[in-house]
Design a protein around this motif. Structure first.
Motif, PDB file in Angstrom:
ATOM      1  N   SER A  86      34.969  52.515  33.375  1.00  0.00           N
ATOM      2  CA  SER A  86      36.051  51.532  33.500  1.00  0.00           C
ATOM      3  C   SER A  86      35.622  50.213  34.139  1.00  0.00           C
ATOM      4  O   SER A  86      36.454  49.364  34.415  1.00  0.00           O
ATOM      5  CB  SER A  86      37.177  52.138  34.338  1.00  0.00           C
ATOM      6  OG  SER A  86      36.704  52.431  35.650  1.00  0.00           O
ATOM      7  N   PHE A  87      34.331  50.038  34.412  1.00  0.00           N
ATOM      8  CA  PHE A  87      33.760  48.857  35.072  1.00  0.00           C
ATOM      9  C   PHE A  87      34.077  48.830  36.561  1.00  0.00           C
ATOM     10  O   PHE A  87      33.232  48.504  37.375  1.00  0.00           O
ATOM     11  CB  PHE A  87      34.227  47.533  34.458  1.00  0.00           C
ATOM     12  CG  PHE A  87      34.011  47.385  32.978  1.00  0.00           C
ATOM     13  CD1 PHE A  87      33.292  48.301  32.249  1.00  0.00           C
ATOM     14  CD2 PHE A  87      34.547  46.294  32.306  1.00  0.00           C
ATOM     15  CE1 PHE A  87      33.098  48.150  30.873  1.00  0.00           C
ATOM     16  CE2 PHE A  87      34.361  46.136  30.942  1.00  0.00           C
ATOM     17  CZ  PHE A  87      33.646  47.068  30.223  1.00  0.00           C
ATOM     18  N   ALA A  88      35.344  49.135  36.941  1.00  0.00           N
ATOM     19  CA  ALA A  88      35.772  49.168  38.348  1.00  0.00           C
ATOM     20  C   ALA A  88      35.458  47.866  39.077  1.00  0.00           C
ATOM     21  O   ALA A  88      34.913  47.861  40.171  1.00  0.00           O
ATOM     22  CB  ALA A  88      35.112  50.358  39.072  1.00  0.00           C
ATOM     23  N   LEU A  89      35.840  46.745  38.457  1.00  0.00           N
ATOM     24  CA  LEU A  89      35.638  45.436  39.100  1.00  0.00           C
ATOM     25  C   LEU A  89      36.869  45.071  39.936  1.00  0.00           C
ATOM     26  O   LEU A  89      38.000  45.419  39.598  1.00  0.00           O
ATOM     27  CB  LEU A  89      35.401  44.364  38.039  1.00  0.00           C
ATOM     28  CG  LEU A  89      34.194  44.565  37.115  1.00  0.00           C
ATOM     29  CD1 LEU A  89      34.069  43.387  36.160  1.00  0.00           C
ATOM     30  CD2 LEU A  89      32.916  44.754  37.915  1.00  0.00           C
ATOM     31  N   TRP A  90      36.633  44.357  41.031  1.00  0.00           N
ATOM     32  CA  TRP A  90      37.720  43.929  41.907  1.00  0.00           C
ATOM     33  C   TRP A  90      38.252  42.566  41.438  1.00  0.00           C
ATOM     34  O   TRP A  90      37.494  41.593  41.335  1.00  0.00           O
ATOM     35  CB  TRP A  90      37.232  43.833  43.342  1.00  0.00           C
ATOM     36  CG  TRP A  90      36.751  45.157  43.862  1.00  0.00           C
ATOM     37  CD1 TRP A  90      37.481  46.294  44.010  1.00  0.00           C
ATOM     38  CD2 TRP A  90      35.421  45.475  44.292  1.00  0.00           C
ATOM     39  NE1 TRP A  90      36.693  47.316  44.499  1.00  0.00           N
ATOM     40  CE2 TRP A  90      35.420  46.838  44.691  1.00  0.00           C
ATOM     41  CE3 TRP A  90      34.229  44.752  44.382  1.00  0.00           C
ATOM     42  CZ2 TRP A  90      34.286  47.478  45.156  1.00  0.00           C
ATOM     43  CZ3 TRP A  90      33.094  45.397  44.859  1.00  0.00           C
ATOM     44  CH2 TRP A  90      33.135  46.744  45.244  1.00  0.00           C
ATOM     45  N   PRO A  91      39.537  42.459  41.161  1.00  0.00           N
ATOM     46  CA  PRO A  91      40.079  41.230  40.565  1.00  0.00           C
ATOM     47  C   PRO A  91      39.986  39.999  41.463  1.00  0.00           C
ATOM     48  O   PRO A  91      39.999  38.874  40.967  1.00  0.00           O
ATOM     49  CB  PRO A  91      41.542  41.598  40.280  1.00  0.00           C
ATOM     50  CG  PRO A  91      41.849  42.742  41.197  1.00  0.00           C
ATOM     51  CD  PRO A  91      40.571  43.502  41.328  1.00  0.00           C
ATOM     52  N   HIS A  92      39.883  40.197  42.786  1.00  0.00           N
ATOM     53  CA  HIS A  92      39.877  39.063  43.719  1.00  0.00           C
ATOM     54  C   HIS A  92      38.465  38.563  44.026  1.00  0.00           C
ATOM     55  O   HIS A  92      38.310  37.607  44.786  1.00  0.00           O
ATOM     56  CB  HIS A  92      40.566  39.461  45.028  1.00  0.00           C
ATOM     57  CG  HIS A  92      39.854  40.541  45.777  1.00  0.00           C
ATOM     58  ND1 HIS A  92      39.840  41.853  45.346  1.00  0.00           N
ATOM     59  CD2 HIS A  92      39.120  40.506  46.919  1.00  0.00           C
ATOM     60  CE1 HIS A  92      39.133  42.587  46.198  1.00  0.00           C
ATOM     61  NE2 HIS A  92      38.690  41.786  47.162  1.00  0.00           N
ATOM     62  N   MET A  93      37.448  39.185  43.439  1.00  0.00           N
ATOM     63  CA  MET A  93      36.062  38.788  43.705  1.00  0.00           C
ATOM     64  C   MET A  93      35.434  38.129  42.487  1.00  0.00           C
ATOM     65  O   MET A  93      35.655  38.561  41.349  1.00  0.00           O
ATOM     66  CB  MET A  93      35.211  40.004  44.093  1.00  0.00           C
ATOM     67  CG  MET A  93      35.442  40.530  45.477  1.00  0.00           C
ATOM     68  SD  MET A  93      34.185  41.785  45.877  1.00  0.00           S
ATOM     69  CE  MET A  93      34.701  42.239  47.524  1.00  0.00           C
ATOM     70  N   THR A  94      34.629  37.099  42.731  1.00  0.00           N
ATOM     71  CA  THR A  94      33.879  36.469  41.652  1.00  0.00           C
ATOM     72  C   THR A  94      32.693  37.349  41.274  1.00  0.00           C
ATOM     73  O   THR A  94      32.370  38.325  41.959  1.00  0.00           O
ATOM     74  CB  THR A  94      33.352  35.090  42.089  1.00  0.00           C
ATOM     75  OG1 THR A  94      32.416  35.281  43.171  1.00  0.00           O
ATOM     76  CG2 THR A  94      34.482  34.187  42.530  1.00  0.00           C
ATOM     77  N   TYR A 137      36.007  35.008  37.749  1.00  0.00           N
ATOM     78  CA  TYR A 137      36.650  36.247  38.166  1.00  0.00           C
ATOM     79  C   TYR A 137      36.699  37.213  36.982  1.00  0.00           C
ATOM     80  O   TYR A 137      36.575  36.794  35.813  1.00  0.00           O
ATOM     81  CB  TYR A 137      38.058  35.962  38.676  1.00  0.00           C
ATOM     82  CG  TYR A 137      38.072  35.234  40.005  1.00  0.00           C
ATOM     83  CD1 TYR A 137      38.038  35.951  41.214  1.00  0.00           C
ATOM     84  CD2 TYR A 137      38.089  33.838  40.055  1.00  0.00           C
ATOM     85  CE1 TYR A 137      38.033  35.284  42.442  1.00  0.00           C
ATOM     86  CE2 TYR A 137      38.080  33.169  41.269  1.00  0.00           C
ATOM     87  CZ  TYR A 137      38.050  33.895  42.453  1.00  0.00           C
ATOM     88  OH  TYR A 137      38.033  33.241  43.655  1.00  0.00           O
ATOM     89  N   PRO A 138      36.891  38.505  37.218  1.00  0.00           N
ATOM     90  CA  PRO A 138      36.899  39.489  36.132  1.00  0.00           C
ATOM     91  C   PRO A 138      37.857  39.156  34.994  1.00  0.00           C
ATOM     92  O   PRO A 138      37.556  39.418  33.830  1.00  0.00           O
ATOM     93  CB  PRO A 138      37.310  40.787  36.848  1.00  0.00           C
ATOM     94  CG  PRO A 138      36.751  40.624  38.222  1.00  0.00           C
ATOM     95  CD  PRO A 138      36.935  39.162  38.547  1.00  0.00           C
ATOM     96  N   SER A 139      39.002  38.576  35.318  1.00  0.00           N
ATOM     97  CA  SER A 139      39.980  38.239  34.272  1.00  0.00           C
ATOM     98  C   SER A 139      39.476  37.146  33.329  1.00  0.00           C
ATOM     99  O   SER A 139      40.043  36.946  32.253  1.00  0.00           O
ATOM    100  CB  SER A 139      41.294  37.789  34.912  1.00  0.00           C
ATOM    101  OG  SER A 139      41.095  36.630  35.706  1.00  0.00           O
ATOM    102  N   GLU A 140      38.421  36.455  33.746  1.00  0.00           N
ATOM    103  CA  GLU A 140      37.863  35.375  32.931  1.00  0.00           C
ATOM    104  C   GLU A 140      36.628  35.813  32.139  1.00  0.00           C
ATOM    105  O   GLU A 140      35.953  34.980  31.549  1.00  0.00           O
ATOM    106  CB  GLU A 140      37.494  34.194  33.833  1.00  0.00           C
ATOM    107  CG  GLU A 140      38.672  33.647  34.628  1.00  0.00           C
ATOM    108  CD  GLU A 140      38.257  32.614  35.665  1.00  0.00           C
ATOM    109  OE1 GLU A 140      38.823  31.509  35.640  1.00  0.00           O
ATOM    110  OE2 GLU A 140      37.364  32.920  36.490  1.00  0.00           O
ATOM    111  N   LEU A 141      36.357  37.115  32.135  1.00  0.00           N
ATOM    112  CA  LEU A 141      35.158  37.637  31.478  1.00  0.00           C
ATOM    113  C   LEU A 141      35.515  38.460  30.246  1.00  0.00           C
ATOM    114  O   LEU A 141      36.592  39.066  30.171  1.00  0.00           O
ATOM    115  CB  LEU A 141      34.369  38.524  32.449  1.00  0.00           C
ATOM    116  CG  LEU A 141      33.903  37.897  33.767  1.00  0.00           C
ATOM    117  CD1 LEU A 141      33.271  38.964  34.649  1.00  0.00           C
ATOM    118  CD2 LEU A 141      32.922  36.753  33.503  1.00  0.00           C
ATOM    119  N   SER A 142      34.588  38.512  29.301  1.00  0.00           N
ATOM    120  CA  SER A 142      34.738  39.409  28.148  1.00  0.00           C
ATOM    121  C   SER A 142      34.346  40.823  28.571  1.00  0.00           C
ATOM    122  O   SER A 142      33.834  41.048  29.677  1.00  0.00           O
ATOM    123  CB  SER A 142      33.830  38.952  27.010  1.00  0.00           C
ATOM    124  OG  SER A 142      32.460  39.124  27.373  1.00  0.00           O
TER     125      SER A 142
END
Length: 355
Positions: A86-94, A137-142
């Motif tokens: 699931s990648f498990a990236l934190w949305p508030h971190m670059t 940020y994660p929301s800006e990535l493919s």
């Protein structure tokens, strides 16, 4: 780091997830754990990570006992990196902050000074090709970029072992192939021991030094990708890896097989394992078949389906109530559903099982 697994069992109440697992992974080796859903491969990864304790047996890292029924070394005390499905990236971190985080908090991270940490972040970003995206940020990535961040975060503290749990399953087909290359490149650059869990035989064959094929909590076979594909030791391995057609019949001698119902047909041994010979079966991969016009005394049948796949045509042929899967090169004669055909083994040496 070397991994040694000895007589490992894992039970959840009355359910047995793993049975007598024995495996040695050499330092710097890329091992793929391959099997269908529910076969126990993720449970094995959790045991390696230290998330759960085995019911029996033991796990050793470089000769040190880290897991048994009576003791458990927790994940933070093992020099591990993990990449999840699931990648498990934190949305508030670059992107940059994701890679910096384990350098600050991973117990085994070598970079302690701030300038060393920044240098390591830049190095890892370059490895995964994300230098220009470090402020995003994660929301800006493919999807592919997000998976690269997860991979970069895992390798940043230079772990001795990298555990990967189906990390590419959420990506589309083209991205998966691209990420395979990225992971292989990083493995060569870092020299980290990799344990890679997947249900995708293509991933395992393309990337691993050795493949561990699992079924119902047991290890069916451990070998190089080529050996797994060309010389399966069990019916399950032959069908799961390479989608072999398993023909029943009789081994009338050590190197001659007669398929059931066709006494005039005899096939020579092209690398069939002793285990399969004892079961009187002969595995034949789809690309080993050749379709011809019907001929008396041969395996004659009817084409049920024909699917164009670019450089080959995939056929389903019914022979004596058995459905055979056959891959035929596009340059050979085309057959249509309903056509009567004869099914033979291919003769060219480069298409035969290696002995």
């Amino acid at each position: 780091m070397m991994i040694q697994i000895e007589h490992l069992d894992k039970q959840y109440g009355v359910f047995t997830a793993l049975v007598d697992i024995n495996l040695t992974v050499l330092a710097g080796e890329f091992i793929a754990i391959l099997g269908p859903s529910g076969c126990g491969k993720t449970t094995l990864l959790k045991l390696l990570a230290g998330f759960i304790k085995p019911t029996a047996g033991q796990i050793m890292l470089n000769g040190e006992l880290v897991g048994s029924a009576h003791s458990l070394k927790p994940p933070e005390k093992r020099n591990l990196g993990m990449v999840f499905q699931s990648f498990a990236l934190w949305p508030h971190m670059t992107v940059e902050e994701h890679i910096l985080f384990p350098l600050k908090h991973h117990r085994f991270a070598e970079a302690k000074r701030k300038q060393d940490q920044r240098a390591r972040v830049d190095t890892v970003l370059q490895m995964v090709g994300l230098e220009s995206l470090k402020k995003r940020y994660p929301s800006e990535l493919s999807g592919g970029q997000g998976q690269r961040v997860a991979l970069a975060r895992a390798i940043a503290p230079r772990p001795s072992i990298l555990l990967m749990d189906e990390p590419l399953s959420a990506l589309d087909a083209e991205l998966r192939i691209e990420m395979r290359k990225e992971i292989q490149t990083i493995h060569r650059q870092t020299g980290t021991t990799v344990v890679y869990v997947t249900h995708d035989q293509g991933e395992a064959l393309a990337m691993a030094d050795r493949i561990v094929v699992m079924n119902q909590g047991r290890v069916e076979q451990v070998d190089s990708p080529e050996t797994i594909y060309t010389r399966p030791k069990s019916v399950f391995v032959s069908r799961f890896v390479g989608k072999s057609n398993v023909m029943e019949g009789q081994w009338i001698s050590t190197d001659t097989f007669m398929p059931k119902g066709f006494p005039s047909v005899q096939w020579k041994d092209l690398g069939v394992s002793l285990e399969l010979k004892r079961q009187n079966v002969y595995p034949i991969r789809p690309e080993q078949w050749k379709l011809e016009e019907p001929s008396p005394g041969q395996l004659n049948g009817k084409v049920l389906f024909a699917q164009f796949q670019g450089n080959e045509v995939h056929y389903t042929v019914s022979v004596e109530e058995q459905l055979l899967t056959i891959y035929s090169p596009i340059y050979e004669k085309r057959y249509e559903p309903g056509n009567e055909v004869s099914v033979r083994l291919r003769i060219p040496a480069n298409l035969l099982l290696r002995i």
